[in-house]
Write an enzyme that holds these catalytic residues in place. Structure first.
Site, PDB file in Angstrom:
ATOM      1  N   GLU A  49     101.804  -0.271  -5.981  1.00 29.06           N
ATOM      2  CA  GLU A  49     100.863   0.698  -5.412  1.00 29.06           C
ATOM      3  C   GLU A  49      99.460   0.089  -5.290  1.00 29.06           C
ATOM      4  O   GLU A  49      98.761   0.326  -4.316  1.00 29.06           O
ATOM      5  CB  GLU A  49     100.827   1.963  -6.274  1.00 29.06           C
ATOM      6  N   THR A 165      99.109  10.364  11.849  1.00 29.92           N
ATOM      7  CA  THR A 165      99.187   9.808  10.494  1.00 29.92           C
ATOM      8  C   THR A 165     100.461  10.183   9.755  1.00 29.92           C
ATOM      9  O   THR A 165     100.743   9.615   8.712  1.00 29.92           O
ATOM     10  CB  THR A 165      97.983  10.254   9.648  1.00 29.92           C
TER      11      THR A 165
END
Length: 175
Positions: A49, A165
């Protein structure tokens, strides 16, 4: 660097395609290579991440991952940028990179009824499956992989559609 930053390469390439300065494509390529390395430097070939850069000499590697940031949520941002870059350059390296990442997903996150986020990209023998698949994996990550590998490179023509998005194609109107 948070994995979410990896969307920017595709956005920069899209900007160049629509008239922004050509040097933005160089920045897009450099950022894409950095994002790729966040995958390639892990034994699972899956990005964490968050990746840290060794700018203070705190580690012998150029990039490193802290324990709490070693999870992978099956995010689409890098794959999206690979697709855009492939669309605009035709460089099959981007397909090759996507294929390696798909293999990482299949090897370390595939479970009986789908895919799961994992807690540790640094240890292929103990990835710590989380029994959780975010909806964006199906709606975006796999969609961009499908588009990246499609036999029809104009399956989703970037001159006729803009992708929001959330990975949904919307038609571009000229008027």
């Amino acid at each position: 660097m948070d994995h979410l930053v990896c969307f920017l390469s595709g956005t920069l390439a899209l900007g160049v395609h629509n008239g922004l300065p050509k040097e933005h494509l160089t920045l897009a390529e450099d950022l894409l290579t950095t994002c790729y390395q966040t995958y390639a430097q892990q034994p699972t070939f899956l990005a964490p991440e968050i990746t840290y850069f060794n700018i203070q000499g705190e580690n012998s590697n150029d990039m490193y991952v802290k324990t709490n940031d070693a999870h992978n949520l099956l995010r689409p941002e890098f794959i999206e940028s690979l697709w855009y870059m492939y669309q605009f350059t035709g460089n099959v390296t981007y397909q090759d990179w996507g294929w390696k990442i798909l293999q990482g997903f299949n090897n370390y996150t595939k479970v009986v009824n789908g895919y799961t986020s994992i807690g540790n990209v640094r240890n292929p023998t103990n990835v710590r499956p989380k029994d959780m698949m975010e909806s964006f994996f199906l709606s975006e990550t796999l969609k961009y992989l499908y588009l990246l590998f499609s036999d029809n490179p104009k399956l989703l023509d970037v001159d006729k559609y803009v992708v929001n998005t959330e990975g949904h194609p919307l038609p571009v109107y000229k008027n």
